[in-house]
Design a protein around this motif. Structure first.
Motif, PDB file in Angstrom:
ATOM      1  N   PHE A  31      -1.992  -4.767   7.951  1.00 26.62           N
ATOM      2  CA  PHE A  31      -1.475  -3.417   7.754  1.00 26.62           C
ATOM      3  C   PHE A  31      -0.284  -3.165   8.675  1.00 26.62           C
ATOM      4  CE2 PHE A  31      -1.656   1.230   8.391  1.00 26.62           C
ATOM      5  CZ  PHE A  31      -1.527   1.627   7.076  1.00 26.62           C
ATOM      6  N   ALA A  32      -0.380  -3.563   9.937  1.00 26.53           N
ATOM      7  CA  ALA A  32       0.726  -3.380  10.883  1.00 26.53           C
ATOM      8  C   ALA A  32       1.941  -4.201  10.464  1.00 26.53           C
ATOM      9  CB  ALA A  32       0.281  -3.767  12.287  1.00 26.53           C
ATOM     10  N   PHE A  33       1.706  -5.437   9.986  1.00 29.36           N
ATOM     11  CA  PHE A  33       2.805  -6.287   9.547  1.00 29.36           C
ATOM     12  C   PHE A  33       3.511  -5.696   8.333  1.00 29.36           C
ATOM     13  CE2 PHE A  33       4.392 -10.057   7.189  1.00 29.36           C
ATOM     14  CZ  PHE A  33       5.288 -10.508   8.144  1.00 29.36           C
ATOM     15  N   VAL A  34       2.767  -5.149   7.400  1.00 28.53           N
ATOM     16  CA  VAL A  34       3.359  -4.529   6.210  1.00 28.53           C
ATOM     17  C   VAL A  34       4.165  -3.294   6.605  1.00 28.53           C
ATOM     18  CG1 VAL A  34       2.786  -3.293   4.064  1.00 28.53           C
ATOM     19  CG2 VAL A  34       1.686  -5.465   4.587  1.00 28.53           C
ATOM     20  N   ILE A  35       3.659  -2.510   7.543  1.00 33.59           N
ATOM     21  CA  ILE A  35       4.393  -1.334   8.019  1.00 33.59           C
ATOM     22  C   ILE A  35       5.708  -1.765   8.668  1.00 33.59           C
ATOM     23  CG2 ILE A  35       4.355   0.559   9.698  1.00 33.59           C
ATOM     24  CD1 ILE A  35       2.715   1.079   7.182  1.00 33.59           C
ATOM     25  N   LEU A  36       5.679  -2.832   9.488  1.00 35.55           N
ATOM     26  CA  LEU A  36       6.906  -3.341  10.108  1.00 35.55           C
ATOM     27  C   LEU A  36       7.892  -3.839   9.055  1.00 35.55           C
ATOM     28  CD1 LEU A  36       5.553  -5.207  13.256  1.00 35.55           C
ATOM     29  CD2 LEU A  36       6.864  -3.090  13.168  1.00 35.55           C
ATOM     30  N   LEU A  37       7.396  -4.477   8.003  1.00 32.21           N
ATOM     31  CA  LEU A  37       8.285  -4.923   6.933  1.00 32.21           C
ATOM     32  C   LEU A  37       8.933  -3.745   6.210  1.00 32.21           C
ATOM     33  CD1 LEU A  37       6.404  -7.948   5.304  1.00 32.21           C
ATOM     34  CD2 LEU A  37       8.503  -7.974   6.637  1.00 32.21           C
ATOM     35  N   PHE A  38       8.181  -2.667   5.992  1.00 31.34           N
ATOM     36  CA  PHE A  38       8.755  -1.485   5.361  1.00 31.34           C
ATOM     37  C   PHE A  38       9.810  -0.837   6.256  1.00 31.34           C
ATOM     38  CE2 PHE A  38       5.026  -1.189   2.397  1.00 31.34           C
ATOM     39  CZ  PHE A  38       5.783  -1.246   1.237  1.00 31.34           C
ATOM     40  N   ILE A  39       9.576  -0.817   7.571  1.00 34.75           N
ATOM     41  CA  ILE A  39      10.581  -0.270   8.487  1.00 34.75           C
ATOM     42  C   ILE A  39      11.844  -1.119   8.441  1.00 34.75           C
ATOM     43  CG2 ILE A  39      11.090   0.106  10.944  1.00 34.75           C
ATOM     44  CD1 ILE A  39       8.137   0.919  11.257  1.00 34.75           C
TER      45      ILE A  39
END
Length: 81
Positions: A31-39
């Motif tokens: 979840f954190a990795f996906v959020i970083l990718l969206f940022i």
């Protein structure tokens, strides 16, 4: 399946158990990795839009041969050797 056997889904919890709503460490990391990718994607989209709106802003005002003293533009390769 045999005749007369009732098929029950394994994903549906039975009535006497409560579902575990906490996330595992792998799920939190994903979840954190996906959020970083969206940022990162958002930053790239903003950068691309800024370049499309003003493409000459990011170009330098000087040329590549401004810093060369006594050399013509075609002699740069020989100056490195």
């Amino acid at each position: 399946m045999m005749d007369g056997e009732i098929f029950t889904a394994t994903l549906v919890p039975s009535g006497n158990t409560t579902p575990n709503s906490s996330m595992t460490l792998e799920q939190k990391t994903t979840f954190a990795f996906v959020i970083l990718l969206f940022i990162f994607l958002g930053i790239l989209i903003v950068r691309c839009i800024r370049i499309l709106l003003d493409p000459y802003q990011s170009m330098p005002t000087s040329t590549w041969a401004d810093g060369l003293d006594g050399l013509e533009k075609g002699q740069f390769d020989y100056a490195l050797a």
